[in-house]
Design a protein around this motif. Sequence first.
Motif, PDB file in Angstrom:
ATOM      1  N   GLY A  40      23.982  43.557  23.877  1.00  0.00           N
ATOM      2  CA  GLY A  40      24.982  42.560  24.231  1.00  0.00           C
ATOM      3  C   GLY A  40      25.159  42.374  25.729  1.00  0.00           C
ATOM      4  O   GLY A  40      25.041  41.250  26.242  1.00  0.00           O
ATOM      5  N   PRO A  41      25.451  43.431  26.485  1.00  0.00           N
ATOM      6  CA  PRO A  41      25.579  43.265  27.942  1.00  0.00           C
ATOM      7  C   PRO A  41      24.293  42.798  28.619  1.00  0.00           C
ATOM      8  O   PRO A  41      24.348  42.164  29.682  1.00  0.00           O
ATOM      9  N   LEU A  42      23.144  43.095  28.036  1.00  0.00           N
ATOM     10  CA  LEU A  42      21.874  42.717  28.652  1.00  0.00           C
ATOM     11  C   LEU A  42      21.616  41.224  28.516  1.00  0.00           C
ATOM     12  O   LEU A  42      21.076  40.591  29.436  1.00  0.00           O
ATOM     13  N   TYR A  43      21.999  40.653  27.384  1.00  0.00           N
ATOM     14  CA  TYR A  43      21.812  39.217  27.140  1.00  0.00           C
ATOM     15  C   TYR A  43      23.182  38.624  26.795  1.00  0.00           C
ATOM     16  O   TYR A  43      23.513  38.442  25.617  1.00  0.00           O
ATOM     17  N   ASP A  44      23.961  38.316  27.825  1.00  0.00           N
ATOM     18  CA  ASP A  44      25.350  37.920  27.586  1.00  0.00           C
ATOM     19  C   ASP A  44      25.525  36.429  27.345  1.00  0.00           C
ATOM     20  O   ASP A  44      26.618  35.975  27.034  1.00  0.00           O
ATOM     21  N   THR A  45      24.478  35.621  27.490  1.00  0.00           N
ATOM     22  CA  THR A  45      24.568  34.199  27.203  1.00  0.00           C
ATOM     23  C   THR A  45      23.564  33.821  26.134  1.00  0.00           C
ATOM     24  O   THR A  45      22.554  34.507  25.924  1.00  0.00           O
ATOM     25  N   GLU A  46      23.839  32.727  25.459  1.00  0.00           N
ATOM     26  CA  GLU A  46      22.929  32.285  24.399  1.00  0.00           C
ATOM     27  C   GLU A  46      21.563  31.920  24.959  1.00  0.00           C
ATOM     28  O   GLU A  46      20.534  32.170  24.329  1.00  0.00           O
ATOM     29  N   ALA A  47      21.543  31.350  26.163  1.00  0.00           N
ATOM     30  CA  ALA A  47      20.256  30.989  26.772  1.00  0.00           C
ATOM     31  C   ALA A  47      19.403  32.223  27.022  1.00  0.00           C
ATOM     32  O   ALA A  47      18.178  32.201  26.804  1.00  0.00           O
ATOM     33  N   ASP A  48      20.034  33.307  27.488  1.00  0.00           N
ATOM     34  CA  ASP A  48      19.288  34.553  27.706  1.00  0.00           C
ATOM     35  C   ASP A  48      18.745  35.108  26.398  1.00  0.00           C
ATOM     36  O   ASP A  48      17.617  35.608  26.333  1.00  0.00           O
ATOM     37  N   ARG A  49      19.565  35.033  25.340  1.00  0.00           N
ATOM     38  CA  ARG A  49      19.115  35.554  24.047  1.00  0.00           C
ATOM     39  C   ARG A  49      17.948  34.737  23.492  1.00  0.00           C
ATOM     40  O   ARG A  49      16.984  35.293  22.954  1.00  0.00           O
ATOM     41  N   VAL A  50      18.035  33.436  23.636  1.00  0.00           N
ATOM     42  CA  VAL A  50      16.954  32.580  23.151  1.00  0.00           C
ATOM     43  C   VAL A  50      15.667  32.857  23.916  1.00  0.00           C
ATOM     44  O   VAL A  50      14.579  32.959  23.328  1.00  0.00           O
ATOM     45  N   ALA A  51      15.790  33.004  25.246  1.00  0.00           N
ATOM     46  CA  ALA A  51      14.594  33.271  26.050  1.00  0.00           C
ATOM     47  C   ALA A  51      13.964  34.601  25.662  1.00  0.00           C
ATOM     48  O   ALA A  51      12.733  34.719  25.562  1.00  0.00           O
ATOM     49  N   ALA A  52      14.786  35.626  25.459  1.00  0.00           N
ATOM     50  CA  ALA A  52      14.266  36.944  25.079  1.00  0.00           C
ATOM     51  C   ALA A  52      13.624  36.904  23.703  1.00  0.00           C
ATOM     52  O   ALA A  52      12.544  37.471  23.484  1.00  0.00           O
ATOM     53  N   ALA A  53      14.270  36.227  22.755  1.00  0.00           N
ATOM     54  CA  ALA A  53      13.715  36.143  21.397  1.00  0.00           C
ATOM     55  C   ALA A  53      12.406  35.373  21.386  1.00  0.00           C
ATOM     56  O   ALA A  53      11.454  35.744  20.684  1.00  0.00           O
ATOM     57  N   GLU A  54      12.338  34.290  22.159  1.00  0.00           N
ATOM     58  CA  GLU A  54      11.094  33.521  22.218  1.00  0.00           C
ATOM     59  C   GLU A  54       9.975  34.333  22.857  1.00  0.00           C
ATOM     60  O   GLU A  54       8.803  34.217  22.466  1.00  0.00           O
TER      61      GLU A  54
END
Length: 520
Positions: A40-54
């Motif tokens: 959670g603290p590492l990817y605190d925005t939806e854009a960060d989560r999407v980039a990491a998942a992609e």
Amino acid sequence: MNLAGTRLLLRFGLRRDRVLVTAWVLVLVATVAVSAAATGPLYDTEADRVAAAEALNASPAIVALYGPILDTSSLGELSMTKMTVLYAVFVAFMSVVLVRRHTRVEEETGRAELVGATAVGAAAPTAAAVLEAVLASLVLGTLAAVADIACGLPVVGSILFGASWAGIGLVGAGIALLAAQLSSSARSVGFLASAAVGALYLLRVIGDVTSATWLSWLTPFGWGTQLSAWSEPRVWLLLGYPLLAGALTALALRLRRRRDLGAGVIPDRPGPAVGSPRLRDAAALVVRQQGPALVGWTVGIAVIGTLMGSIVPSIGDLLDTDRTRPVIEAMGGAGGLQDALVFAIASVVAVVITCFGIGTVTRAAGDEHDGRTETVLATATSRRLLLLAVGGAAVLGSTWLLLVAGVATAIGRGDGLAAVGASLVQAPAVWLVLALALLLLSVRSRWAVAGWAVLALFVTVGQVGPGLDLPDWVLGLSPFHHVPRYPSEAFAWRPEVLMTALTVLVLGVAWTRYRSRDIG
């Protein structure tokens, strides 16, 4: 079906396995908690989560190892991506170990026949073994869900994730029970069950990395991903776990009624009438016993190392967020981050390899309290040679596997041999854990099983402790905490020499104790 005595045997089994099951469950739950709390603290925005998942989905090696992320915006799915597939294998093996121990091992040692001679139903030992695995799986799944919820992940997704872990535990129990009917050897049962788990995992890999996605629906290791617990859950898919486990158990029970106690459906192959002259000493005997296992471990570690190494080059894209970019630059850029990941991979693989060494020691303990060691010592073999053979097989075999892991990671990474050094620096820590296991064996054969508890303690402290902010003196209890973080940091001789010296000291104490105590 006569189930008289099932409750009593279940209580006895839970008491025998209280250390093993507790350690297994706590380590897995702690890993879940750390992963959920850190993501959670590492990817605190939806854009960060999407980039990491992609970035994860773009790497075939990562998808093969962890499975795909179906909802790239889901924090829960990103947090539990490793837990959903890869760590589900460890959940399945927990049930395999429990069922194998209380079915085939009991028959092989003759204890099942003694129990059957009492007022215990014929089906009670099997029922008790399966019930214990079911209870352990349910407890593990419940605690995993609680850990996710406590770390801030959605409640519904956490419950479904925990249910999938409990389900894979049930499937593992069914696989082990079926394997226990096919072979009369405990080692063969372990091999058959491991092969079945590996085949199911490989089927998921093929389905996830190729266009034949339908293959992922044919294996329980693919159901955890297809469940889509964190976005649009397919709750009905959870029914597949108990249905598959029930079918495997029903088939196993049917085969159980058709075989003799102590025998397997697959007949034993008779050995040679005269033993090989190469088996005249204890070292050759131990090598013969552990050789097939070492070959299997070598292949498995090579595959894992290659997959892990192929993930390293893509780590920069995976962690490229506004929050982590300054940290990456402080570590020396993408190259420094890759070196840190190489060390992290080596430290995890080292813990897995330590299991091989402890397994070698516990096998020697089993030979002793089952009377086989006494037969060996009745020949010209001395205790000194026997302990040396067991310790040598554990230490040298583990060192060989560390070398294989390092070379395989270097091949997967395709850039230099730093991974070899990162793997080999783990050796003194592995040696020290194995020395402690040998010390337990030298005190009493039945104490050797506590080597698993020692390893679990060190893993919890050394691997999970930093994420839990434990004090430095607590972290220092684990030898893995003192391993130089090469190649991300400069190599340090001092901790390596100190751990090696401590290993020699512990082995000396074990040597002295083993020579003087009673056998058995």
